[in-house]
Structures are given as structure tokens and as C-alpha cells.
Motif scaffolding. Structure first.
Motif, PDB file in Angstrom:
ATOM      1  N   ILE A  43       0.788  -1.120  -0.064  1.00  0.00           N
ATOM      2  CA  ILE A  43      -0.002   0.055  -0.038  1.00  0.00           C
ATOM      3  C   ILE A  43       0.991   1.265  -0.044  1.00  0.00           C
ATOM      4  O   ILE A  43       0.658   2.168  -0.660  1.00  0.00           O
ATOM      5  CB  ILE A  43      -1.103   0.009   1.323  1.00  0.00           C
ATOM      6  N   LEU A  44       2.135   1.275   0.520  1.00  0.00           N
ATOM      7  CA  LEU A  44       2.889   2.588   0.829  1.00  0.00           C
ATOM      8  C   LEU A  44       3.386   2.644  -0.472  1.00  0.00           C
ATOM      9  O   LEU A  44       3.819   3.659  -0.966  1.00  0.00           O
ATOM     10  CB  LEU A  44       3.831   2.165   2.030  1.00  0.00           C
ATOM     11  N   GLU A  45       3.769   1.544  -1.271  1.00  0.00           N
ATOM     12  CA  GLU A  45       4.464   1.615  -2.503  1.00  0.00           C
ATOM     13  C   GLU A  45       3.356   2.208  -3.480  1.00  0.00           C
ATOM     14  O   GLU A  45       3.903   3.063  -4.271  1.00  0.00           O
ATOM     15  CB  GLU A  45       4.793   0.108  -2.978  1.00  0.00           C
ATOM     16  N   MET A  46       2.433   1.766  -3.345  1.00  0.00           N
ATOM     17  CA  MET A  46       1.087   2.253  -4.382  1.00  0.00           C
ATOM     18  C   MET A  46       0.915   3.587  -4.100  1.00  0.00           C
ATOM     19  O   MET A  46       0.878   4.722  -4.860  1.00  0.00           O
ATOM     20  CB  MET A  46       0.081   1.504  -4.179  1.00  0.00           C
ATOM     21  N   ILE A  47       0.967   4.182  -2.904  1.00  0.00           N
ATOM     22  CA  ILE A  47       0.725   5.619  -2.405  1.00  0.00           C
ATOM     23  C   ILE A  47       1.833   6.454  -3.055  1.00  0.00           C
ATOM     24  O   ILE A  47       1.343   7.586  -3.490  1.00  0.00           O
ATOM     25  CB  ILE A  47       0.572   5.822  -0.871  1.00  0.00           C
ATOM     26  N   THR A  48       3.081   6.006  -3.020  1.00  0.00           N
ATOM     27  CA  THR A  48       4.250   6.687  -3.488  1.00  0.00           C
ATOM     28  C   THR A  48       4.121   6.739  -4.821  1.00  0.00           C
ATOM     29  O   THR A  48       4.333   8.048  -5.557  1.00  0.00           O
ATOM     30  CB  THR A  48       5.232   5.993  -3.130  1.00  0.00           C
ATOM     31  N   ALA A  49       3.266   5.797  -5.772  1.00  0.00           N
ATOM     32  CA  ALA A  49       3.453   5.902  -7.060  1.00  0.00           C
ATOM     33  C   ALA A  49       2.437   6.941  -7.595  1.00  0.00           C
ATOM     34  O   ALA A  49       2.696   7.639  -8.456  1.00  0.00           O
ATOM     35  CB  ALA A  49       3.084   4.440  -7.552  1.00  0.00           C
ATOM     36  N   VAL A  50       1.165   6.721  -6.889  1.00  0.00           N
ATOM     37  CA  VAL A  50       0.226   7.761  -7.059  1.00  0.00           C
ATOM     38  C   VAL A  50       0.481   9.241  -6.686  1.00  0.00           C
ATOM     39  O   VAL A  50       0.112  10.176  -7.542  1.00  0.00           O
ATOM     40  CB  VAL A  50      -1.227   7.232  -6.293  1.00  0.00           C
ATOM     41  N   SER A  51       1.265   9.232  -5.656  1.00  0.00           N
ATOM     42  CA  SER A  51       1.694  10.807  -5.467  1.00  0.00           C
ATOM     43  C   SER A  51       2.572  11.416  -6.486  1.00  0.00           C
ATOM     44  O   SER A  51       2.681  12.766  -6.528  1.00  0.00           O
ATOM     45  CB  SER A  51       2.497  10.800  -4.079  1.00  0.00           C
ATOM     46  N   GLY A  52       3.303  10.381  -7.321  1.00  0.00           N
ATOM     47  CA  GLY A  52       4.028  11.176  -8.536  1.00  0.00           C
ATOM     48  C   GLY A  52       2.998  11.723  -9.730  1.00  0.00           C
ATOM     49  O   GLY A  52       3.610  12.039 -10.609  1.00  0.00           O
ATOM     50  N   LEU A  53       2.064  11.408  -9.609  1.00  0.00           N
ATOM     51  CA  LEU A  53       1.077  11.519 -11.002  1.00  0.00           C
ATOM     52  C   LEU A  53       0.618  13.028 -10.877  1.00  0.00           C
ATOM     53  O   LEU A  53       0.512  13.777 -11.967  1.00  0.00           O
ATOM     54  CB  LEU A  53      -0.259  10.573 -10.809  1.00  0.00           C
ATOM     55  N   ALA A  54       0.296  13.668  -9.856  1.00  0.00           N
ATOM     56  CA  ALA A  54      -0.028  15.156  -9.808  1.00  0.00           C
ATOM     57  C   ALA A  54       0.189  15.699  -8.197  1.00  0.00           C
ATOM     58  O   ALA A  54       0.171  15.007  -7.391  1.00  0.00           O
ATOM     59  CB  ALA A  54      -1.538  15.147 -10.202  1.00  0.00           C
ATOM     60  N   GLN A  55       0.030  16.911  -8.245  1.00  0.00           N
ATOM     61  CA  GLN A  55       0.137  17.463  -6.748  1.00  0.00           C
ATOM     62  C   GLN A  55      -1.199  17.605  -6.234  1.00  0.00           C
ATOM     63  O   GLN A  55      -1.350  17.496  -5.061  1.00  0.00           O
ATOM     64  CB  GLN A  55       0.676  18.768  -7.048  1.00  0.00           C
ATOM     65  N   LEU A  70      -6.524  -0.460   7.400  1.00  0.00           N
ATOM     66  CA  LEU A  70      -5.019  -0.254   7.129  1.00  0.00           C
ATOM     67  C   LEU A  70      -4.802   0.695   5.992  1.00  0.00           C
ATOM     68  O   LEU A  70      -4.039   1.603   6.322  1.00  0.00           O
ATOM     69  CB  LEU A  70      -4.321  -1.589   6.720  1.00  0.00           C
ATOM     70  N   LEU A  71      -5.648   0.788   5.145  1.00  0.00           N
ATOM     71  CA  LEU A  71      -5.334   1.600   4.008  1.00  0.00           C
ATOM     72  C   LEU A  71      -5.598   3.060   4.486  1.00  0.00           C
ATOM     73  O   LEU A  71      -4.967   3.916   4.178  1.00  0.00           O
ATOM     74  CB  LEU A  71      -6.514   1.150   2.655  1.00  0.00           C
ATOM     75  N   LEU A  72      -6.861   3.242   5.052  1.00  0.00           N
ATOM     76  CA  LEU A  72      -7.163   4.563   5.649  1.00  0.00           C
ATOM     77  C   LEU A  72      -6.132   4.931   6.517  1.00  0.00           C
ATOM     78  O   LEU A  72      -5.769   6.401   6.694  1.00  0.00           O
ATOM     79  CB  LEU A  72      -8.515   4.469   6.325  1.00  0.00           C
ATOM     80  N   ALA A  73      -5.428   4.183   7.542  1.00  0.00           N
ATOM     81  CA  ALA A  73      -4.563   4.580   8.398  1.00  0.00           C
ATOM     82  C   ALA A  73      -3.172   5.234   7.599  1.00  0.00           C
ATOM     83  O   ALA A  73      -2.725   6.161   8.096  1.00  0.00           O
ATOM     84  CB  ALA A  73      -4.017   3.404   9.238  1.00  0.00           C
ATOM     85  N   LEU A  74      -2.829   4.497   6.630  1.00  0.00           N
ATOM     86  CA  LEU A  74      -1.629   4.993   5.768  1.00  0.00           C
ATOM     87  C   LEU A  74      -1.843   6.024   4.958  1.00  0.00           C
ATOM     88  O   LEU A  74      -0.823   6.840   4.672  1.00  0.00           O
ATOM     89  CB  LEU A  74      -1.139   3.622   4.686  1.00  0.00           C
ATOM     90  N   LEU A  75      -3.256   6.396   4.575  1.00  0.00           N
ATOM     91  CA  LEU A  75      -3.535   7.571   3.622  1.00  0.00           C
ATOM     92  C   LEU A  75      -3.629   8.573   4.614  1.00  0.00           C
ATOM     93  O   LEU A  75      -2.907   9.755   4.217  1.00  0.00           O
ATOM     94  CB  LEU A  75      -4.844   7.188   3.063  1.00  0.00           C
ATOM     95  N   ALA A  76      -3.938   8.557   5.937  1.00  0.00           N
ATOM     96  CA  ALA A  76      -3.892   9.494   6.786  1.00  0.00           C
ATOM     97  C   ALA A  76      -2.514   9.906   7.169  1.00  0.00           C
ATOM     98  O   ALA A  76      -2.186  11.114   7.259  1.00  0.00           O
ATOM     99  CB  ALA A  76      -4.777   9.168   8.122  1.00  0.00           C
TER     100      ALA A  76
END
Length: 401
Positions: A43-55, A70-76
Motif C-alpha cells: 500500500i505504501l508503494e502504491m501511495i508513493t506511485a500515485v503521489s507522482g502523478l499530480a500535486q 490499514l489503507l485509511l491509516a496509511l493514507l492519513a
């Protein structure tokens, strides 16, 4: 519908073992679509990948609860903005998109598109662990209550088969003393042998409230039946076991209610909610769990619509002005608001006065309670907006618009 502005909208089709994630741009074009294990590292790897798409990023999920914890906790933790797109809304939106009937990939895309098109989705309060904890506690409480009801029904059924007079005598759901009685004496012969005086002392030793009354009613029931029914002793032993279990559940519920009360008190909106008649800690906790972040509703009407308390038009052709109950709404939210309204009108005051007014106008009980629930939403939303407790008398000066 055209949505202006640069950004990325990410839809997540939440699952127990894995999630499907889809990101779209401002034109609705897919930027990525992938399957992610419900695992911290992935999930952390996915969040990092999405973060590079747009500000600018807006996330949307379709499930609030255990699978998404777990997803919501990591997004928070990553400071991401999350919206909630209910399953019913996603199902309605999916009919406008071509493709396979239902797949995780399509659902994730529809969730992303819903977040892009709909600007009124409720914000998920990812910063607050209190609501999530209350969700676990109230869910467990609902399971315990359901188990207790099932066991009491089974107990009553068994007792009816061997001692119907005693089954009729007590409400075992509310009379703790009757359950204590059954743990030791569940047949007419056993109760008659004890007699009223000895049975009364036995109940008093077990701290039964109103022990003399319980003993008298039990002996009277035993005097009315002298026939020994088939399987009486075996059934009585099972009844005693069930009664002990129900008593244990009662104690567990008391402890759980105290835990819910302590957790509910930690929420910043708890004092305002509990100040309103009809809301205690348990029902207040259920409201927070069902509504999520109450501050996310821009108006009282939005909150009422989410609870299904605002009629929607059913016009067709020349038929106009027809209203009906909405089909898509949060049933847990409606249930919490309905129960609070029903509880509030049981005592004298403005809530009961309004309920009686609606009854005088010809409304049924349910219709009057629903009308009261809708009115109370306006009051609750105003109290939360002003951060003040409810009082029977209106404030001296209205809040400036």
C-alpha cells in the motif's frame, strides 16, 4: 459533465485480501489501474506511485470498516484527502459506463470517476481514531445483543415445553432476577420443594432486586402445574445453562457500554451530541460511526438527505409534485436518528410537543417520529456549527447567516 482543473482522482475498490486502485485525470482518462495486496509495504508503494502523478489528489473508497482500516491509516499518515462513495452510489454510477458487468477494475474506475464528477461526497475523517474505535465497539455490541436475543428466545422456547406457567410469568429480557432463578430452579417440583421463604432467601443471597416478588411469582407458577412433562430434567439443565450464559452476556454488555461511553467522550463533538434529548453515549456513538465526520456535511439538508429523511421527486410527464422515500441513503444513520427522535419524545418537552402536533395533524406514529427526526437534524447541525450544548429555550440571539 466537464470537470475543470488539474488533478488526479483515485478510486479504490476495497477488498478483504486486496484492493484494486484506479487513477484518472481531469478528463477521465486512466493514469493507472492495479491490484494491491492489503499489506502495509504494498500500500505504501502504491501511495508513493500515485503521489507522482499530480500535486492535487483526491482519493475515494467504497467501504468504511475493517477491510479499509490499514489503507485509511496509511493514507492519513501520508496526509491524503479521502472521500466516501457508498456502494449504492457506485452501483448506480456504474450503469453509465460500458464494459464488463462487474469487475474490481471497473468498480475502481467508477469510484474514481464518481469522485471526479461528484463534489458532494462525504469526507472520510482519517485523522480521528475515535470513530473507528467506536465502530469496532458498537459493531461488537450489536453482535452481543443479537446473540443475547437469540439465547433468550431459545430459553423461552425450551421453558415453554416443560414449564409454560413460569415462562408466561416473567420477561426474561428485562428481569435479571428471573434469569438468576432459572440457574438453580427451572421445574415446578424444585420450586415447590424450596417454598417461597427459602427461595426468597436464596435469591436475596444472590443480590436479586425484588427477590420476594420473584419468589412469590415463581411459587405461584409452580403451584399451577403438577404434571411432569417428558424430558423435563434435561430441558431444565439446558435452561439453567442458557440463563447463566445470558447473565454473563449482560455483564459483558455493561462493561462494553462503559467502554463505549469512555471512548465516545474523547470525541470533540460528543458533548454537543449528548446534550440533545434522546442521545446517550451508545446512540451517540452509533451516530458518529454512521455519519463519519458530521462537520463534512455543508448543511443540515445534506445530513438529512444522507439519512433518507428528505423526500425526492417522482415526477413523470405532466405529473409533478410527487414525492417518495429515497432509495439510496445510509440506513444505519437513519436508524440512529430515528431511535433518538423516538426516545426524545417519550418525555415532556419540545420534542414531545412537536410529535403530538404531528399526530394531531393525522400522521401515524412512524411518520410523526420521522418528521421529528428531520426537525432535530436542523437543531443538531446548528449546535455543531456553533459548538454549543442544547437547551430547552432557544438562544437569545440567532446565529448570523
Amino acid at each position: 459533465m466537464t470537470v475543470e482543473g488539474d488533478g488526479t482522482w483515485i478510486g479504490v475498490d476495497v477488498g478483504k485480501t486486496h484492493h484494486w486502485v484506479c487513477a484518472v485525470d481531469e478528463r477521465g482518462q486512466k493514469l493507472l489501474s492495479l491490484k494491491v495486496l492489503n499489506d502495509e509495504a504494498q500500500i505504501l508503494e502504491m501511495i508513493t506511485a500515485v503521489s507522482g502523478l499530480a500535486q492535487s489528489r483526491v482519493w475515494a473508497i467504497d467501504i468504511l470498516g475493517t477491510p479499509s482500516a490499514l489503507l485509511l491509516a496509511l493514507l492519513a499518515q501520508a496526509g491524503e484527502s479521502v472521500r466516501y462513495a457508498s456502494g449504492r452510489l457506485v452501483a448506480a454510477m456504474s450503469t453509465a459506463y460500458a464494459g464488463e458487468g462487474k469487475t474490481d477494475a471497473k468498480d475502481a474506475y467508477v469510484i474514481a470517476e464518481t469522485a471526479r464528477i461528484r463534489t458532494d461526497l462525504a469526507v472520510v475523517d482519517t485523522d480521528t481514531d475515535v470513530v473507528r474505535t467506536l465502530g469496532v465497539l458498537t459493531g461488537h455490541r450489536a453482535d452481543l445483543v443479537a446473540d443475547r436475543v437469540r439465547m433468550i428466545n431459545r430459553l423461552r422456547d425450551l421453558l415453554t415445553s416443560v414449564f409454560p406457567a413460569l415462562e408466561r410469568e416473567f420477561d426474561f429480557a428485562s428481569c435479571k432476577g428471573a434469569l438468576v432463578l432459572l440457574t438453580g430452579y427451572a421445574t415446578p417440583e424444585a420450586i415447590r420443594r424450596m417454598g417461597e421463604a427459602r427461595l426468597s432467601r436464596w435469591l436475596r443471597q444472590r443480590r436479586v432486586r425484588g427477590y420476594a416478588d420473584v419468589a412469590a411469582r415463581a411459587v405461584a407458577a409452580a403451584q399451577s402445574q403438577h404434571t411432569v412433562l417428558v424430558g423435563q430434567d434435561v430441558t431444565a439443565s439446558i435452561v439453567a445453562e442458557l440463563a447463566s450464559t445470558v447473565l454473563s452476556q449482560h455483564e459483558r454488555l455493561k462493561a462494553l457500554d462503559e467502554q463505549i461511553q469512555d471512548t465516545f467522550a474523547q470525541h470533540p463533538q460528543a458533548a454537543v451530541i449528548e446534550s440533545m434529548p434522546g442521545f446517550g453515549p451508545v446512540l451517540g456513538a452509533s451516530l458518529l460511526v454512521a455519519a463519519g465526520d458530521l462537520a463534512a456535511f455543508p448543511t443540515a439538508g445534506h445530513l438529512a438527505a444522507a439519512a433518507g429523511l428528505v423526500p425526492v421527486p417522482n415526477d413523470s410527464g405532466r405529473r409533478v409534485g410527487n414525492l417518495h422515500k429515497p432509495r439510496r441513503y445510509s440506513r444505519p444513520l437513519r436508524h440512529a436518528l430515528y431511535l433518538s427522535a423516538q426516545t426524545s419524545m417519550m418525555r415532556a418537552g419540545p420534542n414531545r410537543d412537536y410529535y403530538l402536533k404531528k399526530r394531531d395533524q393525522g400522521r401515524t406514529h412512524s411518520q410523526a417520529v420521522i418528521a421529528l427526526a428531520r426537525r432535530r437534524i436542523d437543531v443538531l447541525w446548528a449546535l455543531l456549527r456553533d459548538d454549543r450544548a442544547w437547551t430547552a429555550a432557544p438562544p437569545a440571539r440567532a446565529h448570523a447567516a
